[in-house]
Motif scaffolding. Structure first.
Motif, PDB file in Angstrom:
ATOM      1  N   SER A   1       4.380   1.676  -1.026  1.00  0.00           N
ATOM      2  CA  SER A   1       3.605   0.507  -1.432  1.00  0.00           C
ATOM      3  C   SER A   1       2.506   0.207  -0.422  1.00  0.00           C
ATOM      4  CB  SER A   1       4.539  -0.701  -1.565  1.00  0.00           C
ATOM      5  OG  SER A   1       3.823  -1.850  -1.937  1.00  0.00           O
ATOM      6  N   GLY A   2       1.285   0.117  -0.890  1.00  0.00           N
ATOM      7  CA  GLY A   2       0.166  -0.245  -0.029  1.00  0.00           C
ATOM      8  C   GLY A   2      -0.534   0.927   0.631  1.00  0.00           C
TER       9      GLY A   2
ATOM     10  N   LYS B   1      -3.082   3.791   1.214  1.00  0.00           N
ATOM     11  CA  LYS B   1      -4.409   4.128   0.725  1.00  0.00           C
ATOM     12  C   LYS B   1      -4.406   5.545   0.151  1.00  0.00           C
ATOM     13  CE  LYS B   1      -6.657   1.232   4.217  1.00  0.00           C
ATOM     14  NZ  LYS B   1      -7.592   1.215   5.369  1.00  0.00           N
TER      15      LYS B   1
ATOM     16  N   LEU C   1       1.513   2.387   6.840  1.00  0.00           N
ATOM     17  CA  LEU C   1       1.890   1.312   5.923  1.00  0.00           C
ATOM     18  C   LEU C   1       1.393  -0.029   6.434  1.00  0.00           C
ATOM     19  CD1 LEU C   1       5.591   2.276   5.098  1.00  0.00           C
ATOM     20  CD2 LEU C   1       3.575   2.680   3.702  1.00  0.00           C
ATOM     21  N   PRO C   2       0.975  -0.916   5.527  1.00  0.00           N
ATOM     22  CA  PRO C   2       0.578  -2.263   5.944  1.00  0.00           C
ATOM     23  C   PRO C   2       1.821  -3.108   6.237  1.00  0.00           C
ATOM     24  CG  PRO C   2       0.435  -2.063   3.555  1.00  0.00           C
ATOM     25  CD  PRO C   2       0.777  -0.689   4.085  1.00  0.00           C
TER      26      PRO C   2
END
Length: 565
Positions: A89-90, A92, A193-194
């Protein structure tokens, strides 16, 4: 030394705990490069399963590892796995491509050891593309679906995330094809990952603990639904952990110390004429005044005893009702799978046809998901499984397929919960099998299916109703105040009547009255949803109920695989 000899030598060194620096350990290669993992000999494999080490590298019979992947390319498959995982998730687009390119295609032959609990270090994770792997903990294979890893399952990431030794042993059940990712590349992935990595690790740890309980890797009461007991008087007296005494002793001690202070203060204040162990003189001016409180306390005792025993009976009825309901749900799910196993299509030899097996496996999968989602909607201990992160983790573990996950993601969470969708899947898939003549397409079969499904839905809805209306706040509030008032008066009331003997009397009365009230409140939370630690005493272990149902989902299919006639 040829490849096979070197392979066996490496395996034996690992199994015996010796160090061996093999030049054949796979390094990062382009995505389409492949590393072949051999199957050790039976004698070597028996040693490996008790020791550590990766399978050695040699030629592998690729034709024995069927490729059933619906994806057009390896990169497409890996992107699908990554994006549906907790670590996708998240990401790029360019970071996703970098992660995909870090994987090394690897194949294991049937019987090969991917990794073992005995491994001191963990240096890679593995994504299964085709074939199946067996997962065991402490020598015991986990029950399906947790004990079988198939397409899309991620294996070995736990040890990389938490920097620990392996917690599972994984062996190739069939020829297996997939992708390895080494430790350094995995941590580079996480760095892309963010958000905070510590928060991600914390949430994943909670979800992994839940899945460990449901799979049987961890147990609350040694694998039993509730804590067992022995009828022996000696055994019962020797218990402490998991009893009401464990929780009520603090209140009892506090009230006992209060009674001690009252006794000492009274003797210092009035200089009594009676001896230390004698009964107080009722004619003493101060004692005669205190006797009025004793009379009030006696009247309160009658009301408190009646109210508390009635309250306990009602609470136990709720606890028993929820337990019975849990077994009814198990029974209805088992009934649906039994109907299929008995009536599913067979070939001339009496074995199930391929499409019959597919039908039964689909319905079994849906019943397992329905059951775990149902209890997760009621239990705080399991509710994380309903979160997006919980669902993704179930995909990683092979409990939830990617297609099922994508379907659940499209639901309007405000109106439809996962368990509702799963019940529709069960019925629709069953009816589709009837339309395709995999099971008899008759009125009786349809009516039975609808009856079982409606009973299942009604029972499920009843659980929520019983828990929501278990007791009004005003009722519990009144009982709490009544018991507390009775116990607060006890030190003075019993001191004027029993003197120094009022001290142990207060301790005993507080232990039992406070204990009965605590027990009642515990029983009103049969699923352990209270914020206290009381649920350790009498709550049922929902993980066991779910685990039993998981085993029952394929029991009838396996039992009817071969017939003696």
């Amino acid at each position: 030394m040829n490849w096979k000899s070197l392979s066996c030598y490496t395996l034996l060194c690992h199994a015996k705990g010796l160090s061996f620096a093999s030049p054949l350990v796979p390094t990062r290669r382009p995505l389409m490069s492949s590393v072949m993992m051999s199957s050790p000999s039976p004698s070597d494999l028996s040693m490996i399963r008790g020791g550590e080490g990766d399978p050695s590298i040699q030629n592998h019979e690729a034709e024995d590892s069927p490729d059933n992947s619906p994806y057009d390319s390896d990169a497409e498959f890996l992107k699908s796995v990554i994006l549906s995982s907790n670590f996708g998730s998240g990401l790029k687009a360019e970071d996703l491509q970098d992660v995909v390119q870090s994987f090394v295609k690897t194949e294991y032959s049937k019987g090969s050891l991917l990794f073992s609990e005995q491994d001191e270090t963990a240096d890679f994770l593995f994504v299964v593309e085709s074939g199946q792997c067996l997962v065991s903990v402490e020598g015991q294979q986990l029950p399906a679906p947790y004990g079988i890893a198939s397409q899309g399952s991620i294996l070995g990431e736990f040890a990389l995330i938490y920097d620990t030794r392996r917690v599972q042993t994984v062996v190739a059940k069939t020829n297996v094809s997939g992708f390895r990712l080494d430790r350094a590349a995995f941590w580079q992935w996480l760095e892309k990952l963010p958000g905070k990595k510590d928060d991600l690790k914390h949430d994943l740890k909670q979800i992994d603990d839940i899945l460990a309980k449901v799979s049987g890797a961890k147990t609350k009461y040694g694998g039993d639904v509730i804590r067992k007991f022995k009828p022996s008087r000696r055994w019962l007296w020797a218990r402490w952990s998991g009893t009401i005494l464990q929780h009520a002793w603090k209140v009892s001690l506090a009230n006992l110390l209060t009674a001690t202070a009252v006794v000492v203060g009274t003797r210092l204040l009035i200089k009594p004429s009676w001896g230390f162990g004698a009964m107080p003189d009722a004619n003493d001016p101060m004692i005669s005044r205190m006797l009025g409180l004793f009379n009030v306390w006696q009247y309160t005792m009658t009301v408190t005893t009646f109210t508390l025993t009635f309250f306990l009976g009602q609470a136990y009825s709720l606890w028993r009702d929820i337990y019975t309901t849990a077994r009814v749900v198990q029974g209805r799910l088992s009934d649906i799978n039994l109907m299929l196993a008995v009536s599913a299509e067979r070939d001339q030899s009496g074995a199930y046809t391929k499409r019959a097996k597919e039908l039964m496996q689909d319905v079994a999968s849906f019943t397992r998901l329905y059951h775990v989602f149902m209890w997760a909607s009621f239990s705080n201990q399991l509710k994380l499984l309903l979160s997006d992160m919980g669902l993704r983790r179930m995909v990683n573990r092979g409990v939830l397929s990617r297609k099922q996950f994508n379907t659940l993601q499209k639901l309007d969470a405000s109106t439809v919960a996962p368990q509702h969708a799963c019940l529709v899947w069960i019925m629709t898939r069953f009816l589709k099998g009837m339309e395709d003549s995999v099971v008899p397409n008759d009125v009786v079969m349809k009516q039975t299916l609808f009856n079982k499904s409606m009973e299942l839905q009604g029972t499920f809805a009843g659980v929520g109703g019983k828990l929501a209306g278990r007791s009004p706040l005003a009722y519990i509030h009144l009982v709490q105040i009544l018991v507390d008032s009775f116990l607060l008066m006890a030190p003075i009331a019993l001191t004027c009547k029993l003197g120094v003997w009022g001290i142990p009397a207060v301790g005993i009365l507080t232990l039992f009255y406070s204990g009965l009230l605590d027990l009642s409140k515990i029983l009103l939370h049969p699923l352990g949803n209270d914020d206290e630690t009381y649920h350790e005493s009498v709550n049922m272990d929902l993980a066991v109920i779910i685990r039993e149902s998981n085993g029952g989902s394929t029991r009838w299919m396996d039992g009817g695989e071969e017939l003696p006639f």
